[in-house]
Design a protein around this motif. Sequence first.
Motif, PDB file in Angstrom:
ATOM      1  N   UNK A 184      14.097  15.687  27.995  1.00  0.00           N
ATOM      2  CA  UNK A 184      14.959  16.340  27.010  1.00  0.00           C
ATOM      3  C   UNK A 184      15.360  17.720  27.515  1.00  0.00           C
ATOM      4  N   UNK A 185      16.470  18.213  27.003  1.00  0.00           N
ATOM      5  CA  UNK A 185      16.921  19.556  27.380  1.00  0.00           C
ATOM      6  C   UNK A 185      17.444  20.284  26.157  1.00  0.00           C
ATOM      7  N   UNK A 186      16.996  21.501  25.988  1.00  0.00           N
ATOM      8  CA  UNK A 186      17.517  22.356  24.921  1.00  0.00           C
ATOM      9  C   UNK A 186      18.214  23.532  25.592  1.00  0.00           C
ATOM     10  N   UNK A 187      19.516  23.617  25.369  1.00  0.00           N
ATOM     11  CA  UNK A 187      20.266  24.725  25.963  1.00  0.00           C
ATOM     12  C   UNK A 187      20.350  25.858  24.950  1.00  0.00           C
ATOM     13  N   UNK A 188      19.906  27.027  25.341  1.00  0.00           N
ATOM     14  CA  UNK A 188      20.011  28.210  24.491  1.00  0.00           C
ATOM     15  C   UNK A 188      21.186  29.031  25.017  1.00  0.00           C
ATOM     16  N   UNK A 189      22.256  29.054  24.234  1.00  0.00           N
ATOM     17  CA  UNK A 189      23.443  29.788  24.661  1.00  0.00           C
ATOM     18  C   UNK A 189      23.227  31.258  24.323  1.00  0.00           C
ATOM     19  N   UNK A 240       7.132  18.991  37.960  1.00  0.00           N
ATOM     20  CA  UNK A 240       8.580  19.180  37.862  1.00  0.00           C
ATOM     21  C   UNK A 240       8.895  20.526  37.212  1.00  0.00           C
ATOM     22  N   UNK A 241       8.170  20.827  36.134  1.00  0.00           N
ATOM     23  CA  UNK A 241       8.427  22.051  35.362  1.00  0.00           C
ATOM     24  C   UNK A 241       8.102  23.293  36.184  1.00  0.00           C
ATOM     25  N   UNK A 242       6.954  23.267  36.845  1.00  0.00           N
ATOM     26  CA  UNK A 242       6.545  24.432  37.630  1.00  0.00           C
ATOM     27  C   UNK A 242       7.552  24.698  38.751  1.00  0.00           C
ATOM     28  N   UNK A 243       7.960  23.630  39.445  1.00  0.00           N
ATOM     29  CA  UNK A 243       8.927  23.796  40.538  1.00  0.00           C
ATOM     30  C   UNK A 243      10.261  24.291  40.011  1.00  0.00           C
ATOM     31  N   UNK A 244      10.659  23.770  38.865  1.00  0.00           N
ATOM     32  CA  UNK A 244      11.936  24.191  38.266  1.00  0.00           C
ATOM     33  C   UNK A 244      11.911  25.683  37.939  1.00  0.00           C
ATOM     34  N   UNK A 245      10.821  26.121  37.307  1.00  0.00           N
ATOM     35  CA  UNK A 245      10.733  27.541  36.938  1.00  0.00           C
ATOM     36  C   UNK A 245      10.655  28.425  38.185  1.00  0.00           C
ATOM     37  N   UNK A 288       6.841  22.735  28.892  1.00  0.00           N
ATOM     38  CA  UNK A 288       8.242  23.162  28.852  1.00  0.00           C
ATOM     39  C   UNK A 288       8.563  23.972  30.096  1.00  0.00           C
ATOM     40  N   UNK A 289       9.810  23.880  30.540  1.00  0.00           N
ATOM     41  CA  UNK A 289      10.262  24.648  31.701  1.00  0.00           C
ATOM     42  C   UNK A 289      11.602  25.285  31.383  1.00  0.00           C
ATOM     43  N   UNK A 297      22.485  31.883  30.061  1.00  0.00           N
ATOM     44  CA  UNK A 297      22.062  30.756  29.223  1.00  0.00           C
ATOM     45  C   UNK A 297      20.820  30.077  29.789  1.00  0.00           C
ATOM     46  N   UNK A 298      19.895  29.723  28.890  1.00  0.00           N
ATOM     47  CA  UNK A 298      18.673  29.037  29.320  1.00  0.00           C
ATOM     48  C   UNK A 298      18.794  27.546  29.085  1.00  0.00           C
ATOM     49  N   UNK A 299      18.295  26.760  30.030  1.00  0.00           N
ATOM     50  CA  UNK A 299      18.061  25.336  29.780  1.00  0.00           C
ATOM     51  C   UNK A 299      16.553  25.136  29.754  1.00  0.00           C
ATOM     52  N   UNK A 300      16.061  24.585  28.641  1.00  0.00           N
ATOM     53  CA  UNK A 300      14.622  24.341  28.498  1.00  0.00           C
ATOM     54  C   UNK A 300      14.390  22.834  28.590  1.00  0.00           C
ATOM     55  N   UNK A 301      13.646  22.404  29.595  1.00  0.00           N
ATOM     56  CA  UNK A 301      13.280  20.989  29.737  1.00  0.00           C
ATOM     57  C   UNK A 301      11.952  20.719  29.038  1.00  0.00           C
ATOM     58  N   UNK A 302      11.831  19.545  28.477  1.00  0.00           N
ATOM     59  CA  UNK A 302      10.541  19.091  27.948  1.00  0.00           C
ATOM     60  C   UNK A 302      10.597  17.574  27.828  1.00  0.00           C
ATOM     61  N   UNK A 303       9.438  16.942  27.690  1.00  0.00           N
ATOM     62  CA  UNK A 303       9.417  15.495  27.501  1.00  0.00           C
ATOM     63  C   UNK A 303       9.438  15.177  26.013  1.00  0.00           C
TER      64      UNK A 303
END
Lengths: 375, 375
Positions: A184-189, A240-245, A288-289, A297-303
């Motif tokens: 999942x992805x939550x984009x914070x504009x 995945x999250x750690x590498x992304x951050x 979360x990443x 803008x942030x993109x927050x990934x999570x399962x």
Amino acid sequence: MAKIYYASRTAPVNIADLNLPTNSSISVTLSQKDLRTLTTASCSQDFEKDELWLNGQSHSLDTPRTQQCLSDLRKYREELEARDESLPKLSKMHLHIVSENNFPTAAGLASSAAGFAALISAIAKLYELPQTASDLSKIARKGSGSACRSLFGGYVAWEMGELENGEDSKAVEIAPLSHWPDMKACILVVSDDKKDVPSTSGMQLTVKTSPLFQHRIEKVVPQRFEEMKKSIMEKNFPLFAELTMKDSNSFHATCLDSYPPIFYLNDTSKRIIKLINLLNESVGEIIAAYTYDAGPNAVIYYEHKNESRVLGLLHAVFSSVDGWQKIDVKSLTPPSIELDPTWGSGVSRVILTEVGAGPQDSDEVLINVETGLPK
Amino acid sequence: MAKIYYASRTAPVNIADLNLPTNSSISVTLSQKDLRTLTTASCSQDFEKDELWLNGQSHSLDTPRTQQCLSDLRKYREELEARDESLPKLSKMHLHIVSENNFPTAAGLASSAAGFAALISAIAKLYELPQTASDLSKIARKGSGSACRSLFGGYVAWEMGELENGEDSKAVEIAPLSHWPDMKACILVVSDDKKDVPSTSGMQLTVKTSPLFQHRIEKVVPQRFEEMKKSIMEKNFPLFAELTMKDSNSFHATCLDSYPPIFYLNDTSKRIIKLINLLNESVGEIIAAYTYDAGPNAVIYYEHKNESRVLGLLHAVFSSVDGWQKIDVKSLTPPSIELDPTWGSGVSRVILTEVGAGPQDSDEVLINVETGLPK
């Protein structure tokens, strides 16, 4: 008016850190339910020049990069026409292209990747080209680097290749959407309406002036690229999250190391980074990443399984902004983190989305097939 | 009360990017007219324990780092006492130390360097030690890394040395104040009163987690160190300025590359960076440089001959804050840059100062020589 040939395709937005064609990168394609560009490509003997209408406004197609893409596509079409004389000579006709996003431009999202991918994809369909998505990605790359990744769904690698001229630089699928659909992805504009001192920006500056950038490209990225692929193949979210951050941090570090420095993250972006760290710390594992492209803008990934906790926190902090109606916010269970009411400032909208598929055919036609102009 | 022995010294603040004892660094000592710590060190047979009063508040001297410094100084004193039996046995007595800054703590300036340098310097004077400033800098380094630089005036190098245990790590003078007295500094104190999400900070994190940091230390800093020395010897301001800005960028880039990332620069800090770039661009040469330590406050360097233009711009933007009364602001001629009235926010005070001398003797006595307590 002579016959108007037309075809429509949609293409998705993709999220990756670095849009620079200096290193291989991995991206996640986002769902077109939430973010997509729809493009109708049309051609006719009566069209007098190549034209583009984007979200209702006329735009020039007369840039070297765009002309290169159109020329490549026409060359492929010419090959078909040479082999089969019965085919209409579409390669000789001018193009009218109409394109629309399903999200407001005001959202501040970089849409050029989806836009270029939809343009290439729609023309390829109009021309009935047999080329694969990877072949088309080589063309898309010439128009807008990150566009090549939007020709695939799921998890995508943009491989730089070895050739000096970049002809072997292309996108490939690492894993389809179906391999790991829970992402999942939550984009914070992040609103950026404060008047700021103008700055010389541009990624070429980083390439030229940052000593740390060279080290990032030569030593840091190649290793992370392989680890990131592995994390996706294994559906290992914490890795995945750690590498992304870490890669997001590293990218923005080299921007800051440029001379003069380039800043994409503002105080709100930094607050979101700290919030995600706080969340992961309070939960005791990485659920979360964050990642940031060339903007605040942030993109927050999570399962999916962690949605209640991740969106629980984000909703608790950013409840006042638009975009939450998609979920039942009452069912969320935020982790017990003490929040300050001022932390919610600086974000203007959330977009709740997830990993998605690549370009799709569409029955929608954005062009008036009588006049050749936008509907 | 038995006899109270006492001595007073002052020590200056110094400005350098990186307080980490992992690489050699260069600093500029600032004038004590504007920023200094005054310390009276005293000892007496009747004192029951080592005590410190700092700006009117009692502080513990019972930390391993401080005790190490006191022990080193007492050992040097013992050597004197062993050679000359007539000397009072000060090394056996407890110390009462009183220390005061001439600038408000609220200014948010890191004062530990000046504080530790004044402490070491005052005790060395009390003990009548023959050791050189470089010898004392080895002791000061153990208390607070950057303190070793505040034992010298003018332009100072902190050399890391080769030994694993750091025993050969010390500060040396590159050039005295008189070599290049035209160096001015304007400190912009950035208010940081917004409540922020707490963050795990600390430079050890950078050493441990930033891949770019390793590259910075091994490849980037050693070369800049030599160039920076050269720029000072040649009084080449544009080179000095460029290296200063690049090194500040590089340091903060490695903070951002840490995991989790560390942010010292906020939106106001970044605005100041852009303003200085705008200034240099508009003038067509580098007449001002910014640098940031581990915090959001900016230090702007410039040469005396360019004061009218540099302070002209800074006063135009930040005229509403305290600190300008030192100069005749009417005589300033700001460059023609279009300014936005909102750019002045986020700064709470300016401190106008310049390069200065090292620690000095002082006639002021902060201790009541009857009671052994602060006056």
